[in-house]
Enzyme design. Structure first.
Site, PDB file in Angstrom:
ATOM      1  N   ASN A  21       0.830  -1.213   0.000  1.00 45.90           N
ATOM      2  CA  ASN A  21       0.000   0.000   0.000  1.00 45.90           C
ATOM      3  C   ASN A  21       0.860   1.257   0.000  1.00 45.90           C
ATOM      4  OD1 ASN A  21       0.633  -0.910   2.645  1.00 45.90           O
ATOM      5  ND2 ASN A  21      -0.991   0.335   3.549  1.00 45.90           N
ATOM      6  N   HIS A 116      -6.937  -7.558   4.849  1.00 41.78           N
ATOM      7  CA  HIS A 116      -7.237  -6.626   5.935  1.00 41.78           C
ATOM      8  C   HIS A 116      -8.737  -6.784   6.198  1.00 41.78           C
ATOM      9  CE1 HIS A 116      -6.736  -2.699   8.174  1.00 41.78           C
ATOM     10  NE2 HIS A 116      -8.053  -2.832   8.108  1.00 41.78           N
ATOM     11  N   HIS A 154      -3.360  -9.451  10.958  1.00 48.62           N
ATOM     12  CA  HIS A 154      -3.489  -8.651  12.183  1.00 48.62           C
ATOM     13  C   HIS A 154      -4.884  -8.772  12.816  1.00 48.62           C
ATOM     14  CE1 HIS A 154      -5.075  -5.902   9.171  1.00 48.62           C
ATOM     15  NE2 HIS A 154      -3.887  -5.574   8.736  1.00 48.62           N
ATOM     16  N   ASP A 227       2.885  -6.097  11.457  1.00 51.26           N
ATOM     17  CA  ASP A 227       2.186  -4.924  10.914  1.00 51.26           C
ATOM     18  C   ASP A 227       2.908  -3.639  11.335  1.00 51.26           C
ATOM     19  OD1 ASP A 227       0.137  -3.879   9.287  1.00 51.26           O
ATOM     20  OD2 ASP A 227      -1.035  -3.297  11.021  1.00 51.26           O
ATOM     21  N   ALA A 243      -2.889   6.034  10.959  1.00 51.76           N
ATOM     22  CA  ALA A 243      -2.960   4.789  11.715  1.00 51.76           C
ATOM     23  C   ALA A 243      -1.693   3.992  11.488  1.00 51.76           C
ATOM     24  CB  ALA A 243      -4.179   3.983  11.277  1.00 51.76           C
TER      25      ALA A 243
END
Length: 325
Positions: A21, A116, A154, A227, A243
């Site tokens: 990403n 995710h 995660h 992560d 985040a």
């Protein structure tokens, strides 16, 4: 940022799943090769590190390109971000039907899909997004395409733990450093603390305890996934902060702390070093790291200086006595 952060990942980890990403995202095999080349170009001399590349799944992803990238050994997995779910996810998937040709191809060749696992609907509470995703997206997808190997990355809830534990085949989950160490009080109690804000967001204490039980259980379907996400302080300490929590520097120390508290130190190597490679079909690393318990707590720098600016290091909020020797 890459040059400043990479040494901390490569110091303790011989391999890492590399998230795609970026801006722009890593969508094609050519993108992945270019990103891998950039990583290797700044890897400090003497460190042995293998980046396991992934592709960012979009509704325009070419199934043939994905298959060729996997066959060549360049790309390990594909990452599905629901559009808007996390950092730089706006190019992600809005309509699962539009990516089914890619997912069907992946199922056929045994290529893992990393997910995710959160819905992004504004009418779903942020603390419920993982549970709703499992019910409305993940479970229907697995029933539709049971051959597809899926990593629920995660995982943060007892719902996720229960769902993975109840699966017979083709489902595993990674668990982060910080989700074992903190609950949502770390973000909200006593004032907003942006350096504990991540996505999926930390949940209530009962979920943290469920994660710890799963991580230390010896179940091979659960394994370490840090992560670890570096953002410079100005992008965290602002009106709309990023985040992400940077944990690469102290992950092994924190996990040793957790596993000792749970009376499961003998299962630490499986969680950190065996279960993940087995899931991804990789050989076990032959080199080792040694963890040593000190009488005094271990300390780390509060911040890492990078070419982009300072990055705050994860503070586990408790004394940690384990260090990498």
């Amino acid at each position: 940022m890459l040059e400043g952060i990479l040494p901390f990942s490569a110091r303790h980890f011989a391999r890492a799943i590399i998230m795609p990403n970026l801006v722009p995202p890593v969508v094609t095999a050519a993108d992945a090769q270019a990103y891998r080349d950039r990583i290797m170009a700044v890897l400090p001399q003497g460190l042995d590190f293998t980046p396991l590349m992934t592709l960012y799944l979009t509704e325009g992803t070419d199934p043939a390109d994905v298959a060729a990238a996997h066959a060549s050994g360049l790309v390990t997995a594909v990452k599905l971000y629901p559009a808007g779910a996390t950092t730089n996810s706006h190019s992600g998937v809005r309509d699962l039907d539009k990516v089914m040709p890619v997912l069907e191809k992946m199922a056929g060749i045994g290529m893992p899909l990393c997910i995710h696992g959160e819905v992004t609907s504004s009418d779903v509470d942020i603390f419920d997004r993982e549970a709703v995703f499992i019910e409305t997206v993940l479970d229907p997808l697995r029933k539709r395409l049971p051959e597809l190997r899926i990593t629920l990355e995660h995982v943060t809830t007892s719902d996720g733990i229960d769902y993975v534990s109840g699966a017979d085949t083709n489902l595993a989950a990674s668990i982060t450093t910080h989700h074992l160490m903190i609950n949502r009080n770390a973000i909200l109690a006593g004032g907003i603390k942006p350096h504990y804000y991540c996505l999926p967001v930390a949940k209530r204490e009962s979920h943290r305890l469920a994660l710890r039980k799963a991580a230390t259980s010896g179940d091979p379907r659960f394994f370490l996934g840090t992560d670890s996400a570096p953002h410079v302080d100005p992008l965290k300490e602002c009106g709309c902060g990023c985040a992400g929590i940077f944990t690469a520097i102290n992950t092994l120390s924190c996990f040793a702390h957790v596993f000792e508290e749970e009376g499961a130190l003998e299962k630490l190597a499986g969680f950190t070093s065996l279960n993940g490679p087995a899931w991804y079909g990789l050989p076990v690393n032959t080199d080792t790291v040694t963890l040593r318990k000190r009488s005094s707590p271990v300390s780390w720098p509060a911040k890492i200086d990078t070419g982009d600016g300072p990055v705050t290091v994860f503070d586990p909020m408790v004394p940690v006595h384990w260090e990498v020797a």
